[in-house]
Design a protein around this motif. Sequence first.
Motif, mmCIF file in Angstrom:
data_model
loop_
_atom_site.group_PDB
_atom_site.id
_atom_site.type_symbol
_atom_site.label_atom_id
_atom_site.label_comp_id
_atom_site.label_asym_id
_atom_site.label_seq_id
_atom_site.Cartn_x
_atom_site.Cartn_y
_atom_site.Cartn_z
ATOM 1 N N ILE A 291 0.481 1.655 -2.221
ATOM 2 C CA ILE A 291 0.269 1.639 -0.845
ATOM 3 C C ILE A 291 0.598 3.001 -0.405
ATOM 4 O O ILE A 291 1.519 3.729 -0.966
ATOM 5 C CB ILE A 291 1.435 0.866 -0.097
ATOM 6 N N CYS A 308 9.002 -3.181 6.640
ATOM 7 C CA CYS A 308 9.435 -3.353 5.170
ATOM 8 C C CYS A 308 10.715 -3.952 4.837
ATOM 9 O O CYS A 308 11.552 -3.715 5.120
ATOM 10 C CB CYS A 308 9.379 -1.976 4.601
ATOM 11 N N PRO A 309 10.370 -5.334 4.036
ATOM 12 C CA PRO A 309 11.629 -6.080 3.954
ATOM 13 C C PRO A 309 12.334 -5.424 2.695
ATOM 14 O O PRO A 309 13.649 -6.033 2.477
ATOM 15 C CB PRO A 309 10.780 -7.396 3.321
ATOM 16 N N THR A 310 12.011 -4.432 2.040
ATOM 17 C CA THR A 310 13.014 -3.852 0.959
ATOM 18 C C THR A 310 13.596 -2.320 1.270
ATOM 19 O O THR A 310 13.698 -1.909 0.260
ATOM 20 C CB THR A 310 12.155 -3.917 -0.409
ATOM 21 N N SER A 312 11.408 0.137 1.414
ATOM 22 C CA SER A 312 10.736 0.875 0.679
ATOM 23 C C SER A 312 9.968 2.224 1.150
ATOM 24 O O SER A 312 9.294 2.932 0.591
ATOM 25 C CB SER A 312 9.631 0.030 -0.279
ATOM 26 N N LEU A 313 10.519 2.256 2.484
ATOM 27 C CA LEU A 313 9.571 3.565 3.244
ATOM 28 C C LEU A 313 11.038 4.121 3.983
ATOM 29 O O LEU A 313 11.820 3.503 4.706
ATOM 30 C CB LEU A 313 8.799 2.969 4.410
ATOM 31 N N THR A 323 5.361 5.359 -0.415
ATOM 32 C CA THR A 323 6.271 4.341 -0.357
ATOM 33 C C THR A 323 7.093 4.725 -1.639
ATOM 34 O O THR A 323 6.904 5.465 -2.571
ATOM 35 C CB THR A 323 5.845 2.946 -0.628
ATOM 36 N N CYS A 327 8.502 -0.363 -3.843
ATOM 37 C CA CYS A 327 7.585 -1.295 -2.991
ATOM 38 C C CYS A 327 7.024 -2.215 -3.832
ATOM 39 O O CYS A 327 6.591 -2.090 -5.076
ATOM 40 C CB CYS A 327 6.295 -0.067 -2.644
ATOM 41 N N MET A 328 7.013 -3.684 -3.366
ATOM 42 C CA MET A 328 6.398 -4.700 -4.053
ATOM 43 C C MET A 328 5.075 -5.107 -3.661
ATOM 44 O O MET A 328 4.695 -6.181 -3.901
ATOM 45 C CB MET A 328 7.586 -5.716 -4.110
ATOM 46 N N LYS A 329 4.261 -4.296 -2.795
ATOM 47 C CA LYS A 329 3.211 -4.532 -2.547
ATOM 48 C C LYS A 329 3.041 -5.941 -1.776
ATOM 49 O O LYS A 329 2.100 -6.774 -2.075
ATOM 50 C CB LYS A 329 2.233 -4.508 -3.643
ATOM 51 N N CYS A 330 3.827 -5.823 -0.842
ATOM 52 C CA CYS A 330 4.006 -7.297 0.043
ATOM 53 C C CYS A 330 2.749 -7.250 1.045
ATOM 54 O O CYS A 330 2.316 -8.415 1.830
ATOM 55 C CB CYS A 330 5.178 -7.820 0.682
ATOM 56 N N GLY A 331 2.534 -5.825 1.554
ATOM 57 C CA GLY A 331 1.544 -5.586 2.719
ATOM 58 C C GLY A 331 2.272 -5.765 3.900
ATOM 59 O O GLY A 331 1.357 -5.626 4.883
ATOM 60 N N ALA A 332 3.560 -5.933 4.178
ATOM 61 C CA ALA A 332 4.081 -6.003 5.618
ATOM 62 C C ALA A 332 3.729 -4.773 6.368
ATOM 63 O O ALA A 332 3.378 -4.639 7.472
ATOM 64 C CB ALA A 332 5.537 -6.285 5.582
ATOM 65 N N CYS A 333 3.895 -3.611 5.804
ATOM 66 C CA CYS A 333 3.661 -2.354 6.459
ATOM 67 C C CYS A 333 2.174 -2.017 6.839
ATOM 68 O O CYS A 333 1.991 -1.682 7.798
ATOM 69 C CB CYS A 333 4.235 -1.081 5.537
HETATM 70 S S1 SF4 Z 1 3.927 -3.068 0.769
HETATM 71 FE FE1 SF4 Z 1 5.817 -4.171 1.152
HETATM 72 S S2 SF4 Z 1 7.450 -3.269 0.124
HETATM 73 FE FE2 SF4 Z 1 5.866 -1.968 -0.067
HETATM 74 S S3 SF4 Z 1 6.376 -0.525 1.465
HETATM 75 FE FE3 SF4 Z 1 4.935 -1.861 2.315
HETATM 76 S S4 SF4 Z 1 6.396 -3.198 3.329
HETATM 77 FE FE4 SF4 Z 1 7.486 -2.145 1.955
#
Ligand code: SF4
Lengths: 390, 219, 164
Positions: A291, A308-310, A312-313, A323, A327-333
């Motif tokens: 990301i 970001c749930p972790t 990572s930003l 990131t 970053c676990m590539k959840c896509g929230a950001c």
């Molecule tokens: S993809 Fe998910 S874990 Fe990675 S930076 Fe974005 S919100 Fe955080």
Amino acid sequence: MADPACTAFAGKTPPRSWGRALLLTLPIALWSLFMSLRGLLQPDRSLQIASALTAAFLIALFFMMMKTSSTYRWRRWFFVALGVLFPIEFIHNVMVLRGSMGIPIEEMIAGRTPFCFLPIPLLILPAALTKTLVFPGSLLPGGGMAGAGMAAMAGLWLAITLVVGKGWCSYACFFGGIEEGMAALPKKAHWKKLDPRLRLVPWAVLLAMVLLSLALFEPAYCMWLCPFKAVSEYVAARNTVGMVQNGIFVVLFAALVIVLPLLTKKRTQCTFLCPFGAFQSIFNKTSVFDIKIDRTVCSPCVLCQKSCPTMSLTDESIKKGETLMSCMKCGACVDACPKGAAVWHIRGTQVAVKPERARLMFLYAAWAMAAMFGGTIITQDLATILQRVI
Amino acid sequence: MGGPFLVGEAFLLGLASGPACVASCGPVVVPSLLAEGAGWRLNARYLSSFLGTRFLGYLLFAAIAWELGVLVSPPPAVRTLIYGGIHVLLGVALLWYARSIGRGCAHACAASGLVSIGRVGKRGVPGAAILGLLTGVSLCPPFVAAGLRAAQLSNLAAALLFFAVFFVATTLWFVPFVGMGCVRRNASVIFVARTAMILVALYYLLAGVAMLAGRRIYG
Amino acid sequence: MKWPTSKLGYTAAGMTVVVAMLVPFLLFGLFTKGFTKLGLRVDEMYSGGPTVRTIQADGYTVTIHKAVYPHLLQTEKPFVQLDWKPVNALPQHVSDAVDVDGDGQPDVRVSFDVPKDPKTPLRVDVDALNPRYQAMRNVGKQKFSELIVRVDDAILVRVPLTGR
Ligand code: SF4
């Protein structure tokens, strides 16, 4: 930096038409149906229904990802379902098989302790130095309880990691869903100021547990710290120390998986404890997908950071357009960014040039893994529940 | 028993036991060494302090082992008490060490000195020395095997020689740790090392208290 | 200038998708087999160590395992594991003198009751006929190195070694 002519495509990808979304869903639909075929062809009615329901669920979620161009909220449904159903099925199975969530010593001697992926990093050093696996499981293909043999789990982990890297924590882990569900419940975070250094604790846990596992010749994390023992299996407390261990599991589960996610809207166990997550972060370096933050568009409003749930930003990482390794590539950001500055990216390509293509390629790979691994688990779990109900 | 044979036996036993020594000292050495400053010189100094007092611990043990002849296999209850006590001390030392990191003098000299436990300002004892002594006396099981052998020797000098050579051979396995001097130290690395030390300390404390209270840790 | 790296990136991404497709059909099996071929074994503190000898008794067998020594900081004692099987061929009360080290002399006398219900907890008495082995009185399953348990069709007894 992105070519101005190409950044005309940057920003939010507009919703797709039904036809186009359906077309893009087709490969995953075929894949999901293929994955559910084994269940559908079984004579067991519950399994047939469960397989059909799971396939429909996975296809519908992927369709919505295609239709809306949003990833996180649809993936979350899958992930929470996996996280909630897995312990139900697991506890049901151990209760039926042995009448208790405690693993009796004879089951360990028989090598029937179910092996999850969490101890993998702890086993590497003892195995490398002594060719010994310090886990009371089995290496046989059908070994371990319910066939969860160590070799099968290790093989599956390696294969999925090759495909999604740290994305494991968003598309394959069958533990993270509970806290992700908890974090989704409140509208707003009540605790916003979290010490950013706490993000480093998983690395410390990893270091300490790897070293202790080698010294003690036992999976130290499983024995002393794993919160998910509270909802799976634990060493039957045969003495005071066993009781202390079980107490630690319950307290950590309650704090990191239930209470703190409700207060912070973060995946606190993953962010502040999980040594496997830290270990898996290493594979972010081997993954071709990542990301990026397109700095030409970023304001910065830090909405991505908040979402970001972790954690990572950080301010610095946003400035760098990246990131963190976690970053676990959840896509929230990506979903949260109002300007479309947070984008899916393929290493080696220009940032924000065809980010949707990067997203699609990643999602095909990741969702294929989700349907194969998580989908199978969800099917089993649903089938068990249906067997009880019907 | 002839001298050269004794030396050879001790050396081989030490070489063979080295990996086990490194593994059992790992939870103590790796995080605490990581919490020190960077540079191979400083890391070599840490290791010298650690190994020096570990050697002292060995000799102490050797003398007692030979004196009593049976100390290495005392009644289980007594052994549990000794091990429990040393586990607790080690846990406390690690916690103290973790607390002392970065509390020394704020001058440039701080970067070149080892983390010391004790009074800040005056010269404290290097944490590495305390950890070395405690791990030397207690933790290493191969060392107990060497103790058994030493107890069989005909005189104290031979027992001490046996331990000294055994020590030198195990020490060879610790030399690669100097390479950790190359690991870049920043606030994050120190934080990780410190937190890992606290976790390891908590384990030793819990294990030690359990032993002292007569509770089994496993099983 | 960027073109070749981007091409490389897309190729790698495309290959990742292909690899994903291969996981259930090829890679999962391949990696699993590869893992079993590494020659790793489960820690003998759990598994009990390899079999050394089998003694034929009256309708049942007693299998003797190689002695297991604890690693590093493991707090268990060294032990040897003896298996009586099949359970349904065992008498109601077993009291066997077993030659563990194969020197023709019995080393331990192991006595236990064989309950009909497999869930009934087992207790064992071990008399040491050789000082290498530790006697046990009315022991259940409190330690990996000192126990009696039923595993499937066998009753397993682990006798600690004294180190003498
Ligand atoms: S993809 Fe998910 S874990 Fe990675 S930076 Fe974005 S919100 Fe955080």
